[in-house]
Design a protein around this motif. Structure first.
Motif, short mmCIF file in Angstrom:
data_model
loop_
_atom_site.label_atom_id
_atom_site.label_comp_id
_atom_site.label_asym_id
_atom_site.label_seq_id
_atom_site.Cartn_x
_atom_site.Cartn_y
_atom_site.Cartn_z
N HIS A 59 0.81 -1.22 0.00
CA HIS A 59 0.00 0.00 0.00
C HIS A 59 0.84 1.27 0.00
CE1 HIS A 59 -3.64 -2.27 0.30
NE2 HIS A 59 -4.37 -1.19 0.50
N ILE A 93 0.51 -5.76 -5.91
CA ILE A 93 -0.68 -5.50 -5.09
C ILE A 93 -1.25 -6.84 -4.61
CG2 ILE A 93 -2.94 -4.39 -5.06
CD1 ILE A 93 -2.01 -2.79 -7.57
N CYS A 94 -1.62 -6.88 -3.34
CA CYS A 94 -1.98 -8.16 -2.70
C CYS A 94 -2.95 -8.99 -3.54
CB CYS A 94 -2.54 -7.91 -1.30
SG CYS A 94 -3.95 -6.79 -1.20
N HIS A 95 -4.02 -8.41 -4.04
CA HIS A 95 -5.04 -9.22 -4.72
C HIS A 95 -4.52 -9.79 -6.03
CE1 HIS A 95 -7.42 -7.60 -1.59
NE2 HIS A 95 -7.38 -6.38 -2.07
N ASP A 113 -8.89 -6.75 3.70
CA ASP A 113 -9.01 -5.73 2.66
C ASP A 113 -10.30 -5.99 1.91
OD1 ASP A 113 -7.06 -3.69 0.95
OD2 ASP A 113 -8.62 -4.68 -0.25
N HIS A 115 -11.26 -5.61 -1.06
CA HIS A 115 -11.25 -6.15 -2.43
C HIS A 115 -10.75 -7.60 -2.51
CE1 HIS A 115 -11.61 -1.79 -3.16
NE2 HIS A 115 -12.53 -2.24 -3.99
N SER A 290 -4.13 -0.06 -10.22
CA SER A 290 -4.86 -0.47 -9.02
C SER A 290 -5.14 -1.96 -9.11
CB SER A 290 -6.15 0.31 -8.79
OG SER A 290 -7.25 -0.32 -9.39
N CYS A 291 -5.62 -2.55 -8.01
CA CYS A 291 -5.88 -3.99 -8.04
C CYS A 291 -6.95 -4.34 -9.07
CB CYS A 291 -6.28 -4.49 -6.65
SG CYS A 291 -7.61 -3.58 -5.87
N CYS A 351 -0.17 -0.23 -4.84
CA CYS A 351 -1.47 0.47 -4.87
C CYS A 351 -1.32 1.92 -5.33
CB CYS A 351 -2.08 0.48 -3.47
SG CYS A 351 -2.39 -1.16 -2.81
N CYS A 354 -4.16 4.94 -6.19
CA CYS A 354 -5.51 4.48 -5.90
C CYS A 354 -5.96 4.94 -4.52
CB CYS A 354 -5.56 2.95 -5.99
SG CYS A 354 -7.08 2.26 -5.38
N ASN A 355 -5.01 4.98 -3.61
CA ASN A 355 -5.30 5.30 -2.22
C ASN A 355 -4.75 6.67 -1.83
OD1 ASN A 355 -6.31 4.66 0.28
ND2 ASN A 355 -4.51 3.53 0.93
N ASN A 372 -11.01 1.52 -8.57
CA ASN A 372 -12.35 1.05 -8.19
C ASN A 372 -13.16 2.07 -7.38
OD1 ASN A 372 -10.91 0.77 -5.78
ND2 ASN A 372 -10.46 -1.39 -6.21
N ARG A 378 -10.44 11.07 -2.06
CA ARG A 378 -9.59 9.87 -1.93
C ARG A 378 -8.29 10.01 -2.73
NH1 ARG A 378 -9.86 4.09 -0.81
NH2 ARG A 378 -8.82 2.89 -2.43
#
Ligand code: F3S
Length: 647
Positions: A59, A93-95, A113, A115, A290-291, A351, A354-355, A372, A378
């Motif tokens: 992140h 990214i984790c996903h 998370d 997502h 992004s994821c 990420c 995105c964040n 997303n 944001r």
């Protein structure tokens, strides 16, 4: 049986007290939520994590100052000591990384998370949850999931050229909105599923979160097999599909062939229009990644569009690959070169924007993103206008410098997917065999975690904030580089609490009473799973939230932290409660049993009724002060608990 029922059967998942009792096969966490989880686990007295667990550093990789680096080091030590795999910064990214390397058909994944549903693209039951819920499963406790409604999304036809998975999920968001998925699992079936690649399915599952859904599921079929084969994991594939005569609670028909390129307007993912309706608006920034849209398919489609062309001179285009393996393959297939020569800026596999971590748009900027979420602020720029689109729309718009229907580009750039992705050794660090001797390094930013308090018999409290519908966790405690460096330091994050919705709140913190409440509209707490958005206000006295409705994970995070989530029985009562009103709830334990709580408004001399629909377990958790308090009690009875101070 439908797919969901088949997974329940395979896993032996039982229903108790209206909730599914789930022991996950896998859990994932990351640097934005994982530090609190491991602090909680240390407080509980964990020895080794029970399910297979991966800790991702994805992140906040900017590392401005020492805080992030310290957090990453802490997580590396904790993963090593407690038996989790550690995914190093830069792996992705984790996903995306989880889908490529670990997601498996028929298994259950929980992630801290929202997502996490992305792994549903491979027929895995993948659910996002709050950090404490994840921590509990890591010590072997089950996850309690309210029994969902299973909605069959029956796909007919085939997507036309220039429409992709992002347009499918935007279409669904346009139908059901950001609240329509609550309590639901979207199970995709029908003849249209067959032609959708796992890359497209992953985008759909990922962003199903924005409907408020529990998760989304695709079958494990030949598409899943070919995806797993390309990542060297075909052995993990088996067929898992719904029966032809499967029963569902409800069905939604979607004709893929009628889906045009779509766009979500500011500031909500369900403000969906056709791209053709908003064409021509000049854009100053475009973000691909992004994821949701950072897979090989996305990068390659973008590369083919940018090949031998240049991005418009007035637009800054950034791209963030989803994973190290994706980037390696993309680079070896020549895609990176096309982007570079077109003038695209290539960011880290993370990420990132995105964040709100870097790449905040200019003042009043119009930013087109494949991400997303487009909640106000944001991106890091409060007055920016963020639009959500597919990679196709983003890339073509980057050439024209304005929102452009991608069909204007002409012939669709057909891409071929790799038979075999580049293998990269040593991406993950394993746990230590000599766990007892591993020292966890704690930087000065890592502070003790606050504990919830048991419910008193009588609660008198003022309404400190009155908010509207769809308040997000970003509104309650924002993301962004500065905030994410405080993820393991709740006291230092207090000045940011509710900053976006009430800039004066920080100035009132020192004079807050012992307990206070928030009154809100529909879908309170939508968005990120971050538990900090409950824990930080709880640590300064937020004990009750009265709303028209709650987002699933936020509600659970409240209960897990001993904060009472009351729902107006009559939504008209929302209008009668005002900021600063003094409220009273008496005989709390007795009222809790009934699930109906009468609130006396002492300032206005009236009462109103609220609903508190709890399982017996949730009732006990609230009375005890939350899940951490409950787990500490349990483990201390077994003689394992440590002092919470200093961890
Ligand atoms: Fe990261 Fe944004 Fe996804 S913060 S996990 S890329 S929603």
């Amino acid at each position: 049986m439908n797919l969901f029922q088949k997974i329940l059967n395979r896993q032996g998942i039982q229903i108790q007290d209206g909730a599914l009792i789930v022991h996950p096969d896998q859990v994932l966490t990351h640097d934005a939520t994982g530090t609190l989880i491991f602090l909680q686990l240390e407080a509980i007295g964990l020895k080794r994590v029970k399910p297979f667990c991966v800790v991702y550093i994805d992140h906040n990789l900017l590392q401005v100052g020492f805080r992030n680096a310290d957090d990453h080091l802490y997580l590396r030590g904790a993963a090593r000591k407690f038996g989790a795999l550690f995914s190093k910064a830069g792996n992705g990214i984790c996903h995306q990384v989880h889908l490529e390397n670990f997601a498996k058909p028929g298994m259950v994944l929980l992630g801290s998370d929202s997502h996490t549903p992305m792994s549903g693209a491979l027929g895995m039951l993948a659910i996002g949850a709050g950090g404490l819920d994840i921590a509990a499963t890591m010590v072997g406790e089950p996850f309690h999931l309210p029994t969902p409604t299973i909605t069959c999304v029956r796909l007919q036809g085939r997507l036309p050229a220039w429409s992709s998975g992002k347009d499918v999920i935007l279409h669904l968001l346009g139908i059901v909105g950001v609240r329509g998925g609550r309590g639901r699992i979207f199970e995709f079936s029908g003849p249209g599923v067959e032609a959708l690649s796992v890359f497209d399915r992953a985008t759909v599952c990922n962003m199903s979160t924005e409907t408020g859904a529990t998760t989304a599921l695709f079958p494990s079929d030949e598409q899943a097999r070919s995806y797993l084969r390309s990542f060297g994991r075909e052995k993990e594939w088996f067929e898992l599909t719904a029966d032809r005569d499967a029963q569902y609670d409800e069905t939604l028909d979607v004709d893929l062939s009628a889906i045009e390129p779509l766009i979500a307007l500011p500031h909500s993912p369900d403000h969906v229009r056709k791209v053709s309706e908003v064409e021509g608006l000049p854009v100053s920034q475009i973000g691909i990644g992004s994821c949701t849209n950072s897979s090989y398919r996305d990068l390659m489609v973008a590369a083919e569009i940018f090949k031998d062309r240049s991005v418009h001179p007035d637009v800054s285009v950034v791209i963030s690959p989803g994973s190290r393996r994706t980037l390696a393959q993309f680079s070896s297939d020549g895609g990176l070169d096309h982007l570079n020569k077109a003038g695209v800026r290539v960011l880290e596999n993370a990420c990132g924007p995105c964040n709100g971590i870097g790449q905040s748009p200019k003042s009043n900027g119009v930013s087109l993103r494949t991400y997303n979420r487009n909640f106000k602020g944001r991106s890091g720029t409060n007055d920016a206008q963020i639009y959500l689109v597919s990679t196709e729309t983003a890339a073509v718009s980057a050439l024209f410098g304005q929102i452009t229907d991608p069909r204007k580009f002409g012939r669709y750039p057909e891409i071929s997917l790799p038979d075999s992705f580049v293998h990269i050794p040593n991406m993950f660090l394993g746990s230590a065999g000599d766990a007892e001797t591993v020292e966890i390094v704690r930087g000065p930013n890592i502070q003790p975690i606050p504990l919830g308090e048991p419910l008193p018999e009588r609660l008198e409290f003022p309404v400190e904030l009155k908010l509207g519908d769809n308040v997000t966790t970003d509104d309650i405690l924002p993301g962004g580089a500065e905030m994410l460096s405080l993820r393991s330091n709740i006291p230092a994050s207090i000045p940011y609490v509710f900053n976006r919705v009430d800039p004066d709140f920080a100035g009132r913190v020192d004079s807050l009473p012992q307990y206070w409440a928030v009154v809100a509209g529909e879908n309170y707490g939508q968005g990120s799973a971050r538990e900090h958005a409950v824990m930080a206000p709880m640590s300064i006295g937020m004990k009750v939230v009265i709303a028209k409705s709650f987002a699933r994970i936020y509600r659970q995070n409240m209960i897990n932290n001993g904060v009472v989530p009351l729902v107006f029985k009559n939504t008209a009562d929302y209008g009668s409660v005002q900021k600063r009103d003094l409220l009273l709830i008496d005989r709390l334990a007795e009222q809790l049993q009934k699930g109906r709580i009468v609130v006396e408004n002492r300032s206005r001399g009236n009462t109103f009724e609220t609903i508190l629909d709890l399982t017996s377990r949730e009732r006990d958790l609230l009375l005890e002060g939350g899940l951490l308090a409950s787990l500490r009690k349990k483990t201390s009875e077994m003689g394992a608990v440590r002092s919470c101070q200093g961890v």
